[in-house]
Write an enzyme that holds these catalytic residues in place. Structure first.
Site, PDB file in Angstrom:
ATOM      1  N   LYS A 155       1.829   2.208  -5.117  1.00 42.51           N
ATOM      2  CA  LYS A 155       2.373   1.681  -6.380  1.00 42.51           C
ATOM      3  C   LYS A 155       1.454   2.007  -7.563  1.00 42.51           C
ATOM      4  O   LYS A 155       1.915   2.452  -8.608  1.00 42.51           O
ATOM      5  CB  LYS A 155       2.535   0.146  -6.272  1.00 42.51           C
ATOM      6  CG  LYS A 155       3.507  -0.269  -5.172  1.00 42.51           C
ATOM      7  CD  LYS A 155       3.557  -1.771  -4.984  1.00 42.51           C
ATOM      8  CE  LYS A 155       2.311  -2.364  -4.355  1.00 42.51           C
ATOM      9  NZ  LYS A 155       2.059  -2.003  -2.959  1.00 42.51           N
TER      10      LYS A 155
ATOM     11  N   GLN B 118       1.925  -5.978  -3.218  1.00 40.35           N
ATOM     12  CA  GLN B 118       2.375  -6.109  -1.812  1.00 40.35           C
ATOM     13  C   GLN B 118       3.682  -5.322  -1.625  1.00 40.35           C
ATOM     14  O   GLN B 118       3.876  -4.339  -2.311  1.00 40.35           O
ATOM     15  CB  GLN B 118       2.541  -7.581  -1.413  1.00 40.35           C
ATOM     16  CG  GLN B 118       1.236  -8.368  -1.307  1.00 40.35           C
ATOM     17  CD  GLN B 118       0.679  -8.835  -2.625  1.00 40.35           C
ATOM     18  OE1 GLN B 118       1.361  -9.483  -3.391  1.00 40.35           O
ATOM     19  NE2 GLN B 118      -0.564  -8.519  -2.902  1.00 40.35           N
TER      20      GLN B 118
ATOM     21  N   GLY C 234      -4.572  -4.126  -3.857  1.00 42.10           N
ATOM     22  CA  GLY C 234      -5.552  -3.078  -4.150  1.00 42.10           C
ATOM     23  C   GLY C 234      -4.758  -1.840  -4.506  1.00 42.10           C
ATOM     24  O   GLY C 234      -4.131  -1.243  -3.633  1.00 42.10           O
ATOM     25  N   HIS C 235      -4.716  -1.508  -5.786  1.00 45.26           N
ATOM     26  CA  HIS C 235      -3.901  -0.384  -6.242  1.00 45.26           C
ATOM     27  C   HIS C 235      -4.831   0.762  -6.657  1.00 45.26           C
ATOM     28  O   HIS C 235      -5.639   0.601  -7.572  1.00 45.26           O
ATOM     29  CB  HIS C 235      -3.001  -0.819  -7.403  1.00 45.26           C
ATOM     30  CG  HIS C 235      -1.978  -1.849  -7.005  1.00 45.26           C
ATOM     31  ND1 HIS C 235      -1.040  -2.359  -7.860  1.00 45.26           N
ATOM     32  CD2 HIS C 235      -1.748  -2.441  -5.807  1.00 45.26           C
ATOM     33  CE1 HIS C 235      -0.277  -3.232  -7.209  1.00 45.26           C
ATOM     34  NE2 HIS C 235      -0.698  -3.309  -5.965  1.00 45.26           N
TER      35      HIS C 235
ATOM     36  N   ASP D 252       0.802  -1.224   0.000  1.00 43.24           N
ATOM     37  CA  ASP D 252       0.000   0.000   0.000  1.00 43.24           C
ATOM     38  C   ASP D 252       0.837   1.277   0.000  1.00 43.24           C
ATOM     39  O   ASP D 252       0.411   2.317   0.525  1.00 43.24           O
ATOM     40  CB  ASP D 252      -0.968   0.018   1.196  1.00 43.24           C
ATOM     41  CG  ASP D 252      -1.884  -1.182   1.215  1.00 43.24           C
ATOM     42  OD1 ASP D 252      -2.221  -1.663   0.113  1.00 43.24           O
ATOM     43  OD2 ASP D 252      -2.257  -1.639   2.308  1.00 43.24           O
TER      44      ASP D 252
HETATM   45  P1  GDP Z   1      -0.771   0.440  -3.534  1.00 36.12           P
HETATM   46  O1  GDP Z   1      -1.369  -0.836  -3.094  1.00 36.12           O
HETATM   47  O2  GDP Z   1       0.705   0.481  -3.296  1.00 36.12           O
HETATM   48  O3  GDP Z   1      -1.099   0.806  -4.956  1.00 36.12           O
HETATM   49  O4  GDP Z   1      -1.390   1.571  -2.608  1.00 36.12           O
HETATM   50  P2  GDP Z   1      -2.947   1.725  -2.175  1.00 36.12           P
HETATM   51  O5  GDP Z   1      -3.691   2.245  -3.331  1.00 36.12           O
HETATM   52  O6  GDP Z   1      -3.416   0.501  -1.526  1.00 36.12           O
HETATM   53  O7  GDP Z   1      -2.807   2.785  -1.022  1.00 36.12           O
HETATM   54  C1  GDP Z   1      -2.288   4.049  -1.227  1.00 36.12           C
HETATM   55  C2  GDP Z   1      -3.339   5.068  -0.821  1.00 36.12           C
HETATM   56  O8  GDP Z   1      -2.745   6.346  -0.678  1.00 36.12           O
HETATM   57  C3  GDP Z   1      -4.438   5.248  -1.843  1.00 36.12           C
HETATM   58  O9  GDP Z   1      -5.628   5.585  -1.176  1.00 36.12           O
HETATM   59  C4  GDP Z   1      -3.944   6.427  -2.674  1.00 36.12           C
HETATM   60  O10 GDP Z   1      -5.005   7.145  -3.297  1.00 36.12           O
HETATM   61  C5  GDP Z   1      -3.278   7.268  -1.627  1.00 36.12           C
HETATM   62  N1  GDP Z   1      -2.119   8.053  -2.059  1.00 36.12           N
HETATM   63  C6  GDP Z   1      -1.150   7.736  -2.945  1.00 36.12           C
HETATM   64  N2  GDP Z   1      -0.195   8.679  -2.965  1.00 36.12           N
HETATM   65  C7  GDP Z   1      -0.562   9.622  -2.074  1.00 36.12           C
HETATM   66  C8  GDP Z   1       0.033  10.832  -1.616  1.00 36.12           C
HETATM   67  O11 GDP Z   1       1.123  11.222  -2.023  1.00 36.12           O
HETATM   68  N3  GDP Z   1      -0.649  11.524  -0.646  1.00 36.12           N
HETATM   69  C9  GDP Z   1      -1.839  11.118  -0.155  1.00 36.12           C
HETATM   70  N4  GDP Z   1      -2.406  11.838   0.793  1.00 36.12           N
HETATM   71  N5  GDP Z   1      -2.426   9.970  -0.559  1.00 36.12           N
HETATM   72  C10 GDP Z   1      -1.786   9.226  -1.491  1.00 36.12           C
HETATM   73  P1  IMO Z   2      -0.933  -4.093  -2.293  1.00 32.11           P
HETATM   74  O1  IMO Z   2      -0.481  -4.630  -3.637  1.00 32.11           O
HETATM   75  C1  IMO Z   2      -1.015  -4.586   2.018  1.00 32.11           C
HETATM   76  C2  IMO Z   2      -1.174  -8.662   3.564  1.00 32.11           C
HETATM   77  C3  IMO Z   2      -2.432  -9.109   4.259  1.00 32.11           C
HETATM   78  C4  IMO Z   2      -1.863 -10.129   5.225  1.00 32.11           C
HETATM   79  C5  IMO Z   2      -0.752 -10.772   4.416  1.00 32.11           C
HETATM   80  C6  IMO Z   2      -1.148 -12.071   3.736  1.00 32.11           C
HETATM   81  O2  IMO Z   2      -2.215  -3.373  -2.348  1.00 32.11           O
HETATM   82  O3  IMO Z   2       0.160  -3.339  -1.649  1.00 32.11           O
HETATM   83  P2  IMO Z   2      -2.712 -12.737   1.702  1.00 32.11           P
HETATM   84  O4  IMO Z   2      -4.054 -12.273   1.295  1.00 32.11           O
HETATM   85  O5  IMO Z   2      -1.643 -12.481   0.703  1.00 32.11           O
HETATM   86  O6  IMO Z   2      -2.706 -14.150   2.170  1.00 32.11           O
HETATM   87  O7  IMO Z   2      -2.345 -11.873   3.027  1.00 32.11           O
HETATM   88  O8  IMO Z   2      -0.368  -9.818   3.455  1.00 32.11           O
HETATM   89  N1  IMO Z   2      -1.375  -8.124   2.200  1.00 32.11           N
HETATM   90  C7  IMO Z   2      -1.283  -6.836   1.879  1.00 32.11           C
HETATM   91  N2  IMO Z   2      -1.073  -5.759   2.654  1.00 32.11           N
HETATM   92  N3  IMO Z   2      -1.107  -4.445   0.687  1.00 32.11           N
HETATM   93  C8  IMO Z   2      -1.285  -5.509  -0.118  1.00 32.11           C
HETATM   94  O9  IMO Z   2      -1.257  -5.429  -1.457  1.00 32.11           O
HETATM   95  C9  IMO Z   2      -1.421  -6.783   0.479  1.00 32.11           C
HETATM   96  N4  IMO Z   2      -1.632  -8.034   0.010  1.00 32.11           N
HETATM   97  C10 IMO Z   2      -1.592  -8.847   1.070  1.00 32.11           C
HETATM   98  O10 IMO Z   2      -3.063  -8.042   4.908  1.00 32.11           O
HETATM   99  O11 IMO Z   2      -1.279  -9.472   6.319  1.00 32.11           O
HETATM  100 MG    MG Z   3      -2.897  -1.521  -1.837  1.00 36.69          MG
END
Ligand code: GDP
Ligand code: IMO
Ligand code: MG
Length: 422
Positions: free
Chosen positions: A16, A222, A40-41, A13
């Site tokens: 990416k 991840q 979840g991107h 998270d």
């Molecule tokens: P990913 O899994 O690495 O793609 O990241 P996620 O989408 O799960 O989580 C990142 C969260 O931070 C999302 O809600 C984005 O919209 C938000 N986000 C990304 N970059 C920034 C930033 O620079 N500032 C803020 N405030 N939010 C951000």
């Molecule tokens: P992105 O790509 C954050 C965590 C789960 C759990 C562990 C194992 O959005 O960064 P799984 O479902 O793989 O068996 O879970 O890994 N986890 C993540 N945490 N971002 C993710 O993906 C994750 N994918 C799995 O919360 O602790």
């Molecule tokens: Mg994510």
């Protein structure tokens, strides 16, 4: 030509999806190499938010092909729903998405097994997203799995039944029958629906593309600390999330890897169970969660929040061979008078600057350096020359500690809120 890689350096998270979407115009192909719908991107542009789980984050840009590589595990039902949402925004996914025949399928019983396994673990549960990831990779390495290429085979249903029968044997008396009955029909419908997306031998496709000079970006899911080998085992996911995963998850030779862009937040989060040395289980952690909207993009769970952890980040830079860094969400720290940076840990009274092997059993006390906050809103910042000095000092300090340049700075969730350092 070489394949550039973009991946998470923390516990996932990091942002990416956002950065892949931002840099996609520089690439011809975006390819996911591991993970599945546990990811979840989030992409935000033109005032709308889109969360991607299996599809690469280049999908909204014209002229870019997106590839789901052999290292990814696919839940047909989630993928179908994802395609429908994207197509509702006017993108014809069948024209810019390709799937490796060798990608393994998540069966309804894999999801049931995930739940069964977590329930059996009780307090020691991993905190899995329950998307069937672990059981599917287990069947892959156990040489029992079903690949999406098998759907083209006349004996597909037979193969499916054989694997489900094996799962039923494991599940025994566990109450799964209703759940399975409810999900099987939609699963097969989704398999039929996905026939509009071309299946390819992606290792050939990608290597041929490199030969004719196409630019490829591999998108990680991840993060490094969730890697099956190098993460905080057993509180990890079931794939190699690190640069090496690109080679096995796409069929790219190690000498064809180019730039490695490591992404990290200006602080740190983790969702699910497991060690997190700099966790702030207090008001400061809550403040970060609220300002940063730190709730899971896949499960909606609260993300645990804490200060940035340099020993873990240095480890991640080493394992991945990071050549560039992207620092995310600095704007979340805008109102902090002071910011803490964990420089090392204290374990059994000793100072250590790496994560010890038995991290799950030891008390790890983070030791912090305190730096002055910038106390200014960064959200509208477009140019680092106009940034507050304290913020520039924070960047310089991290660069000197990590020994890798920070080339991208993100100051908000929108595509536009990104500063690329030349
Ligand atoms: P990913 O899994 O690495 O793609 O990241 P996620 O989408 O799960 O989580 C990142 C969260 O931070 C999302 O809600 C984005 O919209 C938000 N986000 C990304 N970059 C920034 C930033 O620079 N500032 C803020 N405030 N939010 C951000
Ligand atoms: P992105 O790509 C954050 C965590 C789960 C759990 C562990 C194992 O959005 O960064 P799984 O479902 O793989 O068996 O879970 O890994 N986890 C993540 N945490 N971002 C993710 O993906 C994750 N994918 C799995 O919360 O602790
Ligand atoms: Mg994510």
């Amino acid at each position: 030509m070489k394949v550039d890689v973009l991946l998470g350096l923390q516990w996932g998270d990091e942002g990416k999806g956002k950065i892949v979407d931002v840099v996609t115009p520089d690439y011809d192909i975006i390819a996911r190499f591991q993970g599945g719908p546990n990811a979840g991107h989030t992409l935000i542009f033109e005032g709308q938010k889109q969360v991607l789980h299996t599809i690469p984050s280049g999908i909204f840009r014209k002229n870019t092909m997106n590839v789901i590589g052999n290292g990814v595990v696919i839940d047909p039902v989630t993928l179908k729903a994802e395609i429908e949402k994207i197509e509702a925004r006017g993108v014809d996914v069948s024209k810019n998405l390709l799937i490796s025949r060798k990608a393994h399928l998540i069966l309804p019983t894999h999801k049931i097994l995930d739940k069964f396994s977590e329930e059996a673990k009780g307090k020691k549960k991993i905190g899995s997203t329950l998307k069937g990831i672990g059981p599917t990779y287990m069947d892959k390495t156990g040489r029992n799995g079903i690949r999406i290429g098998d759907t083209e085979h006349p004996k597909f249903k037979k193969k499916y039944k054989a694997l489900v029968d094996k799962h039923k044997g494991i599940l025994g008396d566990y109450k799964y029958k209703k759940l399975l009955k409810e999900s099987e029909e939609t699963w097969f419908e989704a398999i039929e629906y996905l026939k509009r997306i071309p299946l390819i031998d992606s290792e050939h496709y990608l290597n041929n593309a490199l030969q004719v000079g196409k630019k490829i970006l591999a998108e990680g899911a991840q993060g490094t600390m969730l890697d099956i080998d190098f993460g905080t085992y057993p509180f990890v996911t079931s794939s190699n999330t690190v640069t090496a995963g690109t080679c096995t998850g796409l069929g790219i030779a190690p000498n064809k890897v180019g730039e490695v862009i490591g992404i990290f937040k200006a602080y740190c989060t983790r969702v699910g169970s497991g060690p997190f040395p700099t966790e702030l289980d207090n008001k400061i952690g809550q403040k970060i969660r609220e300002i940063g909207h730190e709730y899971g993009a896949t499960t909606g769970r609260d993300r645990r929040c804490g200060w940035i952890d340099l020993p873990a980040l240095k480890y991640a830079c080493m394992i991945n061979g990071a050549t560039q860094l992207s620092m995310m969400k600095a704007d979340v720290l805008d109102t902090f008078e002071t910011i803490k940076v964990c420089t090392h840990y204290e374990v059994n009274g000793q100072k250590v600057d790496y994560l010890p092997y038995d991290i799950n059993d030891l008390e790890i006390i983070p030791v912090y350096k305190e730096v002055k906050g910038w106390n200014t809103s960064l959200s509208d910042l477009k140019d680092l020359s106009k940034a507050p000095q304290e913020f520039l000092d924070y960047i310089t300090y991290l660069e000197s500690e990590l020994n890798v340049p920070i080339t991208i700075v993100s100051v908000g969730p929108d595509r536009e809120q990104t500063i690329i350092k030349k």
